[in-house]
Design an enzyme around this catalytic site. Sequence first.
Site: not given
Length: 251
Positions: A9-11, A98, A173, A213, A234
């Site tokens: 997931n590149w966000k 998110e 994160g 993570s 992520g």
Amino acid sequence: MRKNIVAGNWKMNKTLQEGIALAKELNEVLANEKPNCDVIICTPFIHLASVTPLVDPAKIAVGAENCADKESGAYTGEVSAAMVASTGAKYVILGHSERRAYYGETVAILEEKVKLALANGLAPIFCIGEVLEEREANKQNEVVAAQLASVFSLSAEDFSKIVLAYEPVWAIGTGKTASPAQAQEIHAYIRSLVADKYGKEIADNCSILYGGSAKPSNAKELFANPDVDGGLIGGAALKVADFKGIIDAFN
């Protein structure tokens, strides 16, 4: 048999040019080997049409990070499931923590998104998981059960097209990671909910990814659990060496 999957997931990272370079690099690294898992990269919308033709579809599938809860129309700034599918993308992340936290996505909104994704031939990677206060109050089971309402209205046939991703929101994160035992415990609980709703066969075939993570150093231990079928990655998905290290955890 359910699939092992490593999905990135590149966000909101990478310009178009940087994203193309990252996808090309990953494609080259995987060119001479067959990963022991399905590999998916979920990119920002603007990357999809450029990245999809660049990667070998036998090795790397492409997905979006979201889609709209409406089919089409006067919804400025939204991107529909049909638009995502038209790029050649095969997956879409829905219900990410998110999106729930910052954009107010509810069970009802996500139910619409899931239905539209499926109607357009996209496989949802559907995210569920608890925040720190809920974990500390030992409410993680009831939280994930409530969030699954968005997909538990589906027919058994449609549900079987979905990938689930468990996100301990407190471990995203933050540098914290659920222990392999914690991950296994809640993945097994999620699978038991699927079995109660749709039966053992569908539950056994449902891929449930860990999304908190994961990195090359802990992926092998996490993925060794019988109910952890891979990861939704992520930060480590933005560096090919790290992402490849996680893919190699299945070797």
